[in-house]
Design a protein around this motif. Sequence first.
Motif, PDB file in Angstrom:
ATOM      1  N   GLU A  17     -10.544   2.042 -15.828  1.00 11.41           N
ATOM      2  CA  GLU A  17      -9.735   2.871 -16.732  1.00 11.41           C
ATOM      3  C   GLU A  17     -10.037   4.351 -16.534  1.00 11.41           C
ATOM      4  O   GLU A  17      -9.138   5.187 -16.582  1.00 11.41           O
TER       5      GLU A  17
ATOM      6  N   PHE B  73      -2.331   5.350 -12.982  1.00 11.64           N
ATOM      7  CA  PHE B  73      -1.529   4.272 -13.559  1.00 11.64           C
ATOM      8  C   PHE B  73      -1.046   4.659 -14.957  1.00 11.64           C
ATOM      9  O   PHE B  73       0.124   4.465 -15.286  1.00 11.64           O
ATOM     10  N   LYS B  74      -1.940   5.225 -15.770  1.00 11.72           N
ATOM     11  CA  LYS B  74      -1.545   5.627 -17.127  1.00 11.72           C
ATOM     12  C   LYS B  74      -0.476   6.709 -17.113  1.00 11.72           C
ATOM     13  O   LYS B  74       0.333   6.801 -18.033  1.00 11.72           O
TER      14      LYS B  74
ATOM     15  N   PHE C  73       4.103   2.707 -16.718  1.00 14.04           N
ATOM     16  CA  PHE C  73       3.220   2.602 -17.880  1.00 14.04           C
ATOM     17  C   PHE C  73       3.801   3.360 -19.078  1.00 14.04           C
ATOM     18  O   PHE C  73       3.780   2.864 -20.207  1.00 14.04           O
ATOM     19  N   GLN C  74       4.320   4.537 -18.837  1.00 12.98           N
ATOM     20  CA  GLN C  74       4.896   5.323 -19.920  1.00 12.98           C
ATOM     21  C   GLN C  74       6.111   4.629 -20.531  1.00 12.98           C
ATOM     22  O   GLN C  74       6.284   4.644 -21.754  1.00 12.98           O
TER      23      GLN C  74
ATOM     24  N   TRP D 231       6.563   1.350 -20.588  1.00 13.70           N
ATOM     25  CA  TRP D 231       6.012   0.225 -21.355  1.00 13.70           C
ATOM     26  C   TRP D 231       5.458   0.703 -22.692  1.00 13.70           C
ATOM     27  O   TRP D 231       5.657   0.057 -23.717  1.00 13.70           O
ATOM     28  N   ARG D 232       4.777   1.856 -22.708  1.00 12.90           N
ATOM     29  CA  ARG D 232       4.223   2.383 -23.965  1.00 12.90           C
ATOM     30  C   ARG D 232       5.308   2.674 -24.995  1.00 12.90           C
ATOM     31  O   ARG D 232       5.046   2.651 -26.196  1.00 12.90           O
TER      32      ARG D 232
END
Length: 187
Positions: free
Chosen positions: A30, A38-39, A44-45, A47-48
């Motif tokens: 992480e 990845f974040k 990812f964004q 999905w958030r």
Amino acid sequence: WAADLLSLVPNDTAVCVRVRQLSEHAEQLEQSELGQRFKASAFFQQWRGSEDFRRLNAGIAAFESVTKKPVRTTITELLGRDVVFALSIKPGAAPKGVLLLEADSAEVLQAALKLWKQLDSASTKTLTHAEHEYVQVTPAARQQSYFYAVFDAQLAITDDESLLRRTLDVHRDGSGSFGELAELQPA
């Protein structure tokens, strides 16, 4: 109780993946550049911002309100020592897998199983094989049962009863395990 999770894996297992100290590795990943990238990724964004992410957060909040501790702490206590995934492949049959984990203590594992039973409306049935009890869990929302056995602070769980029974046979016999294979012994 097994001295090592690999001693619970049948020696005819096709694929075996072991991660020790999973929580530490996950934290390192992480914090790594890969984790940060990845974040920051569009995937990812997106999905958030999704409904799935909101449901996940609601579930985490409900879980934390019951356990009175952060979900990350619970995950660390359950998966922090050792995790093994063993996959069995037989000709003409679908692959079958068993997940084995070693929690920080038997008390942590029992508390997690108790909480899981409270949160999941499922029927349970205690069975015996190879002089060891195991549990069949049938969730109300689906037809597929899963099975688990507890060895002190260790858990074996799968949706294939025959594979769990094979794991119990290896545990009872004390031989025929993946951990005994010469290729895995330290030089």
